[in-house]
Design a protein around this motif. Structure first.
Motif, PDB file in Angstrom:
ATOM      1  N   GLU A  61     -52.314  -7.161 -28.577  1.00 36.23           N
ATOM      2  CA  GLU A  61     -51.724  -7.367 -27.250  1.00 36.23           C
ATOM      3  C   GLU A  61     -52.736  -7.024 -26.159  1.00 36.23           C
ATOM      4  N   LYS A  62     -53.469  -5.948 -26.366  1.00 39.45           N
ATOM      5  CA  LYS A  62     -54.494  -5.543 -25.405  1.00 39.45           C
ATOM      6  C   LYS A  62     -55.581  -6.605 -25.296  1.00 39.45           C
ATOM      7  N   GLU A  63     -55.996  -7.132 -26.433  1.00 36.48           N
ATOM      8  CA  GLU A  63     -57.041  -8.163 -26.456  1.00 36.48           C
ATOM      9  C   GLU A  63     -56.614  -9.399 -25.668  1.00 36.48           C
ATOM     10  N   LEU A  64     -55.388  -9.850 -25.889  1.00 42.30           N
ATOM     11  CA  LEU A  64     -54.898 -11.037 -25.189  1.00 42.30           C
ATOM     12  C   LEU A  64     -54.669 -10.756 -23.706  1.00 42.30           C
ATOM     13  N   SER A  65     -54.251  -9.539 -23.387  1.00 42.30           N
ATOM     14  CA  SER A  65     -54.021  -9.183 -21.986  1.00 42.30           C
ATOM     15  C   SER A  65     -55.331  -9.128 -21.210  1.00 42.30           C
ATOM     16  N   VAL A  66     -56.389  -8.629 -21.857  1.00 38.28           N
ATOM     17  CA  VAL A  66     -57.706  -8.586 -21.212  1.00 38.28           C
ATOM     18  C   VAL A  66     -58.177 -10.000 -20.881  1.00 38.28           C
ATOM     19  N   GLN A  67     -57.897 -10.928 -21.780  1.00 38.66           N
ATOM     20  CA  GLN A  67     -58.268 -12.327 -21.533  1.00 38.66           C
ATOM     21  C   GLN A  67     -57.527 -12.901 -20.328  1.00 38.66           C
ATOM     22  N   LYS A  68     -56.342 -12.345 -20.048  1.00 40.35           N
ATOM     23  CA  LYS A  68     -55.562 -12.795 -18.893  1.00 40.35           C
ATOM     24  C   LYS A  68     -55.884 -11.992 -17.633  1.00 40.35           C
ATOM     25  N   GLY A  69     -56.849 -11.068 -17.752  1.00 38.14           N
ATOM     26  CA  GLY A  69     -57.286 -10.304 -16.595  1.00 38.14           C
ATOM     27  C   GLY A  69     -56.453  -9.082 -16.278  1.00 38.14           C
ATOM     28  N   LEU A  70     -55.724  -8.560 -17.272  1.00 35.21           N
ATOM     29  CA  LEU A  70     -54.867  -7.397 -17.030  1.00 35.21           C
ATOM     30  C   LEU A  70     -55.536  -6.075 -17.406  1.00 35.21           C
ATOM     31  N   ALA A  71     -56.807  -6.121 -17.810  1.00 34.34           N
ATOM     32  CA  ALA A  71     -57.573  -4.913 -18.147  1.00 34.34           C
ATOM     33  C   ALA A  71     -56.843  -4.082 -19.198  1.00 34.34           C
ATOM     34  N   GLU A  72     -56.634  -2.790 -18.897  1.00 37.32           N
ATOM     35  CA  GLU A  72     -56.006  -1.888 -19.864  1.00 37.32           C
ATOM     36  C   GLU A  72     -54.492  -1.845 -19.691  1.00 37.32           C
ATOM     37  N   ARG A  73     -53.930  -2.912 -19.170  1.00 40.05           N
ATOM     38  CA  ARG A  73     -52.496  -2.938 -18.906  1.00 40.05           C
ATOM     39  C   ARG A  73     -51.861  -4.130 -19.618  1.00 40.05           C
ATOM     40  N   ILE A  74     -50.644  -3.942 -20.079  1.00 37.12           N
ATOM     41  CA  ILE A  74     -49.960  -5.022 -20.775  1.00 37.12           C
ATOM     42  C   ILE A  74     -48.533  -5.156 -20.252  1.00 37.12           C
ATOM     43  N   VAL A  75     -47.953  -6.302 -20.542  1.00 37.25           N
ATOM     44  CA  VAL A  75     -46.565  -6.593 -20.169  1.00 37.25           C
ATOM     45  C   VAL A  75     -45.694  -6.422 -21.406  1.00 37.25           C
ATOM     46  N   VAL A  76     -44.604  -5.695 -21.268  1.00 36.53           N
ATOM     47  CA  VAL A  76     -43.720  -5.455 -22.409  1.00 36.53           C
ATOM     48  C   VAL A  76     -42.281  -5.805 -22.041  1.00 36.53           C
ATOM     49  N   SER A  77     -41.523  -6.154 -23.047  1.00 36.21           N
ATOM     50  CA  SER A  77     -40.082  -6.331 -22.881  1.00 36.21           C
ATOM     51  C   SER A  77     -39.378  -5.320 -23.770  1.00 36.21           C
ATOM     52  N   GLY A  78     -38.213  -4.901 -23.344  1.00 34.25           N
ATOM     53  CA  GLY A  78     -37.491  -3.889 -24.110  1.00 34.25           C
ATOM     54  C   GLY A  78     -36.022  -4.212 -24.240  1.00 34.25           C
ATOM     55  N   ASP A  79     -35.447  -3.765 -25.337  1.00 35.03           N
ATOM     56  CA  ASP A  79     -34.012  -3.953 -25.538  1.00 35.03           C
ATOM     57  C   ASP A  79     -33.533  -2.954 -26.580  1.00 35.03           C
ATOM     58  N   GLY A  80     -32.266  -2.628 -26.505  1.00 40.21           N
ATOM     59  CA  GLY A  80     -31.697  -1.658 -27.430  1.00 40.21           C
ATOM     60  C   GLY A  80     -30.569  -2.248 -28.251  1.00 40.21           C
ATOM     61  N   THR A  81     -30.297  -1.607 -29.362  1.00 41.88           N
ATOM     62  CA  THR A  81     -29.174  -1.999 -30.204  1.00 41.88           C
ATOM     63  C   THR A  81     -28.507  -0.733 -30.721  1.00 41.88           C
ATOM     64  N   TRP A  82     -27.229  -0.838 -31.027  1.00 45.07           N
ATOM     65  CA  TRP A  82     -26.461   0.323 -31.447  1.00 45.07           C
ATOM     66  C   TRP A  82     -25.774   0.051 -32.780  1.00 45.07           C
ATOM     67  N   LYS A  83     -25.426   1.125 -33.457  1.00 42.91           N
ATOM     68  CA  LYS A  83     -24.749   0.983 -34.746  1.00 42.91           C
ATOM     69  C   LYS A  83     -23.348   0.423 -34.565  1.00 42.91           C
ATOM     70  N   LYS A  84     -22.700   0.781 -33.442  1.00 45.61           N
ATOM     71  CA  LYS A  84     -21.356   0.292 -33.144  1.00 45.61           C
ATOM     72  C   LYS A  84     -21.338  -0.310 -31.749  1.00 45.61           C
ATOM     73  N   ARG A  85     -20.424  -1.220 -31.531  1.00 45.12           N
ATOM     74  CA  ARG A  85     -20.260  -1.810 -30.208  1.00 45.12           C
ATOM     75  C   ARG A  85     -19.394  -0.905 -29.328  1.00 45.12           C
ATOM     76  N   GLY A  86     -19.416  -1.218 -28.048  1.00 44.85           N
ATOM     77  CA  GLY A  86     -18.523  -0.517 -27.134  1.00 44.85           C
ATOM     78  C   GLY A  86     -19.052   0.800 -26.614  1.00 44.85           C
ATOM     79  N   PHE A  87     -20.337   1.044 -26.762  1.00 40.56           N
ATOM     80  CA  PHE A  87     -20.972   2.259 -26.243  1.00 40.56           C
ATOM     81  C   PHE A  87     -20.328   3.534 -26.782  1.00 40.56           C
ATOM     82  N   SER A  88     -19.813   3.469 -28.005  1.00 41.59           N
ATOM     83  CA  SER A  88     -19.273   4.668 -28.642  1.00 41.59           C
ATOM     84  C   SER A  88     -20.121   5.076 -29.840  1.00 41.59           C
TER      85      SER A  88
END
Length: 275
Positions: free
Chosen positions: A65-92
């Motif tokens: 990811e760092k290698e590809l980001s450097v090619q895009k001019g982002l230096a030592e910085r990268i773009v990330v996406s995040g998401d969570g999942t739970w064992k049960k639905r309904g926030f319980s």
């Protein structure tokens, strides 16, 4: 024996524990399986091995990811996406897992498990106050599985914040942009934690979620405005088409707001045209 390790691994992949193994062996007319103590040892060994593979895999993903980001001019910085999942639905749920994925590679670069329970703590609680308990407590502190206080919904927020804060130590990288799913609480948590000096993390909206929200709002509009739906009007198929083309307009013109706006309006004009 190798067969014992294999059946434990197979059952753990299916989410089955030692009691499930006993039932399986009984139905298959197989000899009695391993005891609980040996089962725990095998699970511990599997955990160590999978942790090593996981760490190496994420290190490689972050390096790419760092290698590809450097090619895009982002230096030592990268773009990330995040998401969570739970064992049960309904926030319980008592357990939750959150991951960060590199934008360029689409590979997982970090994961964080949040738990509101610890089975060992629950087991030893009845012996609290004894010398045996005190001896166990001294060695258990570092391995306790309970690492979250609060609601299940807050697990994702806390997990993402921790992963941002350890990015430099873990990968030698800063996450400059966060691609979110529309949940402002997570991004607000990142900003409030201020994980990096001299760098303000910026948010990018997930196009899939933006497209989904367009469809949701059109359906709500159809539901709340009498006479808007029906044949020749705002049908379910038309809503799907408008949402799809809305997403395509954003993807095709992400470098130009002017062109993006033109294509979005062109979709509407095309759909209302009688030609």
């Amino acid at each position: 024996y190798d067969i014992n390790r294999r059946i434990v691994l197979a059952m753990r992949l299916l989410g089955v524990g030692v009691n499930g193994i006993k039932k399986f062996c009984a139905f298959m007319c197989l000899p009695n399986p391993i005891f609980q103590s040996f089962y725990d040892k095998i699970v511990s060994t599997i955990s160590i091995a999978t942790a090593a593979v996981r760490e190496k895999s994420m290190k490689n993903a972050a390096a790419k990811e760092k290698e590809l980001s450097v090619q895009k001019g982002l230096a030592e910085r990268i773009v990330v996406s995040g998401d969570g999942t739970w064992k049960k639905r309904g926030f319980s749920s008592l357990l939750g897992v959150t991951s960060l994925i590199g934008w360029c590679t689409g590979k997982v670069i970090d994961v964080n498990v949040k738990s509101k329970i610890c089975n060992q703590c629950n087991y030893w609680k009845k012996k609290e106050g004894t010398a045996e308990y005190e001896e166990w407590a001294e060695t258990h502190k570092d391995s306790c599985q309970k690492n979250h206080e609060g609601s299940a919904g807050k697990m994702e927020v806390d997990a993402v914040i921790q992963m941002f804060q350890r990015s430099e130590e873990l990968h030698g990288l800063k996450y400059s942009h966060y691609v979110g799913d529309g949940d402002s609480k997570t991004f607000k948590g990142i900003l409030d934690s201020n994980p990096y000096e001299n760098l303000d993390v910026k948010k990018k909206e997930c196009i899939d979620h933006v497209q989904k929200r367009m469809g949701t709002r059109l359906r709500n509009l159809k539901k709340n405005v009498r006479g808007l739906g029906g044949k020749g009007k705002l049908t379910g198929k038309l809503i799907d088409d408008l949402s799809l083309y809305f997403g395509l307009a954003i993807r095709r013109n992400h470098n130009s707001i002017v062109d993006m706006k033109k294509e979005i309006w062109a979709t509407l004009y095309h759909k209302i045209s009688t030609d």
